[in-house]
Write a protein that holds these residues in place. Structure first.
Motif, PDB file in Angstrom:
ATOM      1  N   PRO A 278     -67.079  18.327 -37.168  1.00 47.69           N
ATOM      2  CA  PRO A 278     -67.034  18.833 -35.802  1.00 47.69           C
ATOM      3  C   PRO A 278     -68.334  18.695 -35.034  1.00 47.69           C
ATOM      4  O   PRO A 278     -68.336  18.577 -33.829  1.00 47.69           O
ATOM      5  N   MET A 279     -69.493  18.735 -35.706  1.00 48.72           N
ATOM      6  CA  MET A 279     -70.755  18.690 -34.987  1.00 48.72           C
ATOM      7  C   MET A 279     -71.032  17.337 -34.362  1.00 48.72           C
ATOM      8  O   MET A 279     -71.960  17.178 -33.593  1.00 48.72           O
ATOM      9  N   GLY A 280     -70.263  16.306 -34.731  1.00 49.37           N
ATOM     10  CA  GLY A 280     -70.462  15.020 -34.088  1.00 49.37           C
ATOM     11  C   GLY A 280     -70.516  13.846 -35.042  1.00 49.37           C
ATOM     12  O   GLY A 280     -70.201  12.728 -34.658  1.00 49.37           O
ATOM     13  N   LEU A 281     -70.928  14.060 -36.304  1.00 47.37           N
ATOM     14  CA  LEU A 281     -70.978  12.964 -37.252  1.00 47.37           C
ATOM     15  C   LEU A 281     -69.561  12.562 -37.642  1.00 47.37           C
ATOM     16  O   LEU A 281     -68.736  13.402 -37.974  1.00 47.37           O
ATOM     17  N   ARG A 282     -69.307  11.276 -37.588  1.00 47.21           N
ATOM     18  CA  ARG A 282     -67.988  10.771 -37.969  1.00 47.21           C
ATOM     19  C   ARG A 282     -68.175   9.674 -39.000  1.00 47.21           C
ATOM     20  O   ARG A 282     -68.958   8.748 -38.788  1.00 47.21           O
ATOM     21  N   VAL A 283     -67.480   9.802 -40.123  1.00 50.30           N
ATOM     22  CA  VAL A 283     -67.579   8.814 -41.184  1.00 50.30           C
ATOM     23  C   VAL A 283     -66.184   8.373 -41.596  1.00 50.30           C
ATOM     24  O   VAL A 283     -65.208   9.115 -41.444  1.00 50.30           O
TER      25      VAL A 283
ATOM     26  N   LEU B 277     -80.653   6.799 -40.348  1.00 46.63           N
ATOM     27  CA  LEU B 277     -79.301   6.269 -40.188  1.00 46.63           C
ATOM     28  C   LEU B 277     -79.144   5.536 -38.863  1.00 46.63           C
ATOM     29  O   LEU B 277     -79.775   5.878 -37.871  1.00 46.63           O
ATOM     30  N   VAL B 278     -78.302   4.524 -38.891  1.00 49.47           N
ATOM     31  CA  VAL B 278     -77.928   3.767 -37.699  1.00 49.47           C
ATOM     32  C   VAL B 278     -76.412   3.720 -37.649  1.00 49.47           C
ATOM     33  O   VAL B 278     -75.748   3.554 -38.677  1.00 49.47           O
ATOM     34  N   GLN B 279     -75.869   3.891 -36.468  1.00 50.14           N
ATOM     35  CA  GLN B 279     -74.416   3.817 -36.333  1.00 50.14           C
ATOM     36  C   GLN B 279     -73.911   2.478 -36.841  1.00 50.14           C
ATOM     37  O   GLN B 279     -74.435   1.429 -36.500  1.00 50.14           O
ATOM     38  N   GLY B 280     -72.910   2.521 -37.712  1.00 53.40           N
ATOM     39  CA  GLY B 280     -72.380   1.303 -38.320  1.00 53.40           C
ATOM     40  C   GLY B 280     -72.873   1.068 -39.733  1.00 53.40           C
ATOM     41  O   GLY B 280     -72.372   0.157 -40.424  1.00 53.40           O
ATOM     42  N   ASP B 281     -73.859   1.845 -40.189  1.00 51.38           N
ATOM     43  CA  ASP B 281     -74.326   1.710 -41.574  1.00 51.38           C
ATOM     44  C   ASP B 281     -73.158   1.906 -42.542  1.00 51.38           C
ATOM     45  O   ASP B 281     -72.353   2.833 -42.387  1.00 51.38           O
ATOM     46  N   LEU B 282     -73.094   1.050 -43.548  1.00 51.42           N
ATOM     47  CA  LEU B 282     -72.033   1.113 -44.551  1.00 51.42           C
ATOM     48  C   LEU B 282     -72.680   1.231 -45.921  1.00 51.42           C
ATOM     49  O   LEU B 282     -73.517   0.402 -46.294  1.00 51.42           O
ATOM     50  N   PHE B 283     -72.318   2.266 -46.662  1.00 51.85           N
ATOM     51  CA  PHE B 283     -72.887   2.500 -47.983  1.00 51.85           C
ATOM     52  C   PHE B 283     -71.833   2.222 -49.048  1.00 51.85           C
ATOM     53  O   PHE B 283     -70.722   2.757 -48.992  1.00 51.85           O
ATOM     54  N   LEU B 284     -72.191   1.378 -50.005  1.00 48.89           N
ATOM     55  CA  LEU B 284     -71.299   0.982 -51.087  1.00 48.89           C
ATOM     56  C   LEU B 284     -71.787   1.593 -52.389  1.00 48.89           C
ATOM     57  O   LEU B 284     -72.928   1.370 -52.801  1.00 48.89           O
ATOM     58  N   PHE B 285     -70.936   2.365 -53.045  1.00 54.05           N
ATOM     59  CA  PHE B 285     -71.237   2.986 -54.336  1.00 54.05           C
ATOM     60  C   PHE B 285     -70.434   2.256 -55.404  1.00 54.05           C
ATOM     61  O   PHE B 285     -69.224   2.040 -55.246  1.00 54.05           O
TER      62      PHE B 285
ATOM     63  N   LEU C 138     -66.765   3.410 -50.600  1.00 56.04           N
ATOM     64  CA  LEU C 138     -67.414   2.996 -49.364  1.00 56.04           C
ATOM     65  C   LEU C 138     -67.471   4.178 -48.400  1.00 56.04           C
ATOM     66  O   LEU C 138     -66.495   4.942 -48.286  1.00 56.04           O
ATOM     67  N   MET C 139     -68.593   4.311 -47.701  1.00 57.31           N
ATOM     68  CA  MET C 139     -68.703   5.314 -46.638  1.00 57.31           C
ATOM     69  C   MET C 139     -69.417   4.675 -45.455  1.00 57.31           C
ATOM     70  O   MET C 139     -70.525   4.145 -45.605  1.00 57.31           O
ATOM     71  N   ARG C 140     -68.788   4.713 -44.296  1.00 65.85           N
ATOM     72  CA  ARG C 140     -69.335   4.093 -43.098  1.00 65.85           C
ATOM     73  C   ARG C 140     -69.653   5.168 -42.063  1.00 65.85           C
ATOM     74  O   ARG C 140     -68.866   6.100 -41.846  1.00 65.85           O
ATOM     75  N   VAL C 141     -70.832   5.036 -41.423  1.00 69.43           N
ATOM     76  CA  VAL C 141     -71.227   5.958 -40.362  1.00 69.43           C
ATOM     77  C   VAL C 141     -70.654   5.431 -39.050  1.00 69.43           C
ATOM     78  O   VAL C 141     -71.157   4.472 -38.471  1.00 69.43           O
ATOM     79  N   ASP C 142     -69.574   6.051 -38.588  1.00 64.82           N
ATOM     80  CA  ASP C 142     -68.934   5.612 -37.346  1.00 64.82           C
ATOM     81  C   ASP C 142     -69.610   6.193 -36.116  1.00 64.82           C
ATOM     82  O   ASP C 142     -69.635   5.575 -35.053  1.00 64.82           O
ATOM     83  N   ARG C 143     -70.153   7.394 -36.247  1.00 63.72           N
ATOM     84  CA  ARG C 143     -70.870   8.014 -35.137  1.00 63.72           C
ATOM     85  C   ARG C 143     -71.876   8.995 -35.701  1.00 63.72           C
ATOM     86  O   ARG C 143     -71.580   9.732 -36.644  1.00 63.72           O
TER      87      ARG C 143
END
Length: 591
Positions: free
Chosen positions: A7-12, A177-185, A239-244
């Motif tokens: 809710p605070m704004g981060l979207r993944v 962090l930058v919007q669009g960063d994608l982390f692969l585990f 995979l986790m992607r930073v959408d916003r």
């Protein structure tokens, strides 16, 4: 889970894939999004764990490690920095896993673990073992973790992992962090099977569905591993992607909705405190010397500048400065004073220390020796170390940040740009720039690069260099006018950085001026110590201020030893001279 929103704004967005059945798998992955009060600790958290054992009981270690972390971490105190909170939880889990291993007949409760915590615009990565985390940004892929493995008889085993030993050595990394960063585990098994180009291609083909992307990676890895005898139970992807990104500027704390005080002048009164003098007037903060009308005690009052009334980010950090001073206990750092009356404006009080700023004090004591200057340097280092132990950065150290009291004790009294280490990078830079970047600031402040505790180390070491090289000759020459190479009465290790730095490539052109050029009796080890502490490249400086403190102590011991050696030599030559005079008198008498 294909996607998630905080809710605070981060979207993944999140995707996962494991080929083994629930009963066969030795690995575990999870993502947790913050809810309610958990936002104080994190916005999103992603983990991967992998056990090296096939034993049905021992391989549960991976799943239990993840569940334990996600259960305990959100409950840690909100005032703890992220690094401290996560480390405490992982150390507790490590102790539990290590103690449980004695109840397992074959194998042990050992698990590799990688945990990525996202908070505001920062990522905090904790790692131990051989699990792998990559960051995909644009067309680049970068491995963020290093594998702690040992080769034994052709087999690779974790050399460091959760539950392997009574102690745990964690790797820790902060990531803007930058919007669009994608982390692969991924589990270690897939290393050497899939190439970076395979990751990029398969993820790009399924970018709209990260679950499908993970499944494609897992199937491709299993296909290539089939001929190598690798079991599918150890293949796992997440995979986790930073959408916003989260909102950069947090709101001011609810407990402080008081108005900002107006511009105050000597003679004004506020809440029973009489203004005696304006001591500091920065763009963001004012510091006044005040007197309590009831008790007569002198205090310092710090207030936000009236222009900052609409800056929620600054008011938030102003409150954090106050909280830090209230919790910190060090004889070398000023302390918070509790107001005896309910405040009607937004400010906080500190004790007033009778003394002079270091810049004023050294002008009156320019003839002191090297040993006393080193002692002052050690006291300043203790002050900054106290802030770092509380996970705070100072960001604006200068000789005027310290006061030398009547007993010769050095106290840090200025905190205008002070902020927690986990403050969003843009907010921290804005705070430092508002307080003013001085001649002692690290190169990263001039270039807009990432800053940290080593940035404070650079500033502190520059002040010590300036203090050691300070000479009264500066005051006499030029009648106080600036002299090339000098900084406010003393020398600086480099020429003013503002004149030298335009891009990061300019760091290689900076030339350190040896301290021995100005201080003849400085031991070479002291010069080497300061040379490293003020290295233009942040990564080359000491990891902890403790190393600088130890170096200063050793330099002092070497200086004292040199003085004793010189004293003994002087006494020897005096004795020889007396013997010669006595011999001459005897020969003259018997002529």
């Amino acid at each position: 889970m294909a996607g998630g929103r905080v809710p605070m704004g981060l979207r993944v967005s999140v995707g996962q894939a494991r080929l083994a059945s629930e009963r066969q798998q030795r690995s575990a992955v999870a993502v947790q999004l913050a809810e309610g009060d958990s936002h104080e600790r994190f916005d999103a958290c992603a983990l991967i764990a992998d056990s090296p054992w096939r034993n049905a009981i021992a391989r549960q270690a991976a799943d239990l490690a993840i569940k334990g972390f996600l259960a305990d971490y959100p409950s840690t105190p909100a005032e703890w920095p992220i690094k401290r909170a996560a480390t405490r939880v992982l150390l507790a889990l490590n102790g539990w896993c290590f103690s449980q291993s004695r109840f397992v007949a074959s194998g042990s409760y050992v698990s590799s673990l990688s945990a990525l915590i996202l908070h505001h615009d920062q990522g905090h990565l904790f790692h131990a073992g051989d699990t792998v985390v990559y960051r995909l940004r644009g067309a680049e892929i970068e491995q963020l973790t290093r594998e702690h493995i040992t080769d034994l008889g052709g087999y690779r085993y974790p050399s460091r992992a959760l539950g392997m030993d009574a102690s745990l050595d964690l790797d820790y990394l902060t990531l803007p962090l930058v919007q669009g960063d994608l982390f692969l585990f991924a589990t270690q098994t897939v290393r050497g099977i899939l190439l970076p180009s395979d990751y990029m291609q398969l993820i790009r083909e399924h970018s709209a569905d990260l679950d499908a992307a993970c499944l494609a990676l897992a199937e491709r890895a299993a296909e290539l591993a089939a001929g190598r005898g690798v079991s599918a139970e150890s293949i796992c992807f997440q995979l986790m992607r930073v959408d916003r990104l989260d909102d950069l500027w947090p709101a001011a704390s609810d407990r402080d909705r008081l108005p900002l005080p107006p511009e105050l002048a000597p003679g004004d009164e506020i809440d029973g405190y009489w203004i005696e003098e304006l001591l500091s007037s920065g763009n963001q903060q004012r510091v006044y010397r005040v007197r309590d009308a009831a008790s007569g005690d002198r205090l310092l009052m710090a207030t936000p500048a009236l222009e900052m009334s609409g800056s929620h980010d600054y008011l938030y950090l102003f409150d954090r400065q106050r909280d830090m001073l209230g919790a910190l206990r060090s004889p070398h750092v000023n302390r918070l004073e509790t107001s005896r009356r309910a405040p009607s404006y937004h400010y906080y009080l500190m004790r007033y220390i009778e003394g002079e700023t270091l810049g004023q004090w050294i002008r009156q004591h320019a003839d002191i020796g090297l040993a006393q200057r080193l002692e002052i340097g050690r006291q300043m280092t203790k002050a900054v170390s106290a802030l770092h132990r509380r996970e705070f950065l100072h960001q604006s150290l200068s000789p005027n940040s310290f006061v030398v009291d009547r007993h010769g004790q050095v106290v840090l009294t200025e905190f205008a740009a002070c902020c927690p280490r986990d403050t969003p990078a843009e907010m921290a830079r804005s705070l430092a720039q508002g307080a003013g970047i001085n001649d002692f600031a690290a190169p990263e402040y001039w270039l807009g690069l990432e800053v940290g505790r080593r940035s404070d180390q650079y500033s502190l070491a520059s002040i010590i260099y300036w203090l050691l090289s300070y000479s009264a000759a500066y005051e006499r020459s030029g009648k106080g006018r600036p002299i090339a190479g000098m900084g406010r009465g003393g020398y600086l290790p480099y020429k003013p950085l503002a004149q030298k730095l335009r891009t990061e490539h300019d760091l290689g052109a900076l030339e350190y001026v040896p301290l021995t050029r100005w201080v003849n009796n400085a031991p070479p080890s002291l010069d080497n110590l300061l040379r490293r502490a003020v290295s233009p490249k942040r990564s080359m400086r000491f990891r902890r201020l403790y190393e600088l403190m130890v170096g200063l102590r050793r330099a002092d011991a070497q200086t004292a030893q040199s003085r004793r050696r010189g004293s003994r030599q002087l006494q020897l030559w005096r004795a020889i001279a007396l013997l010669l005079v006595f011999g001459w008198l005897i020969s003259w008498w018997f002529k």
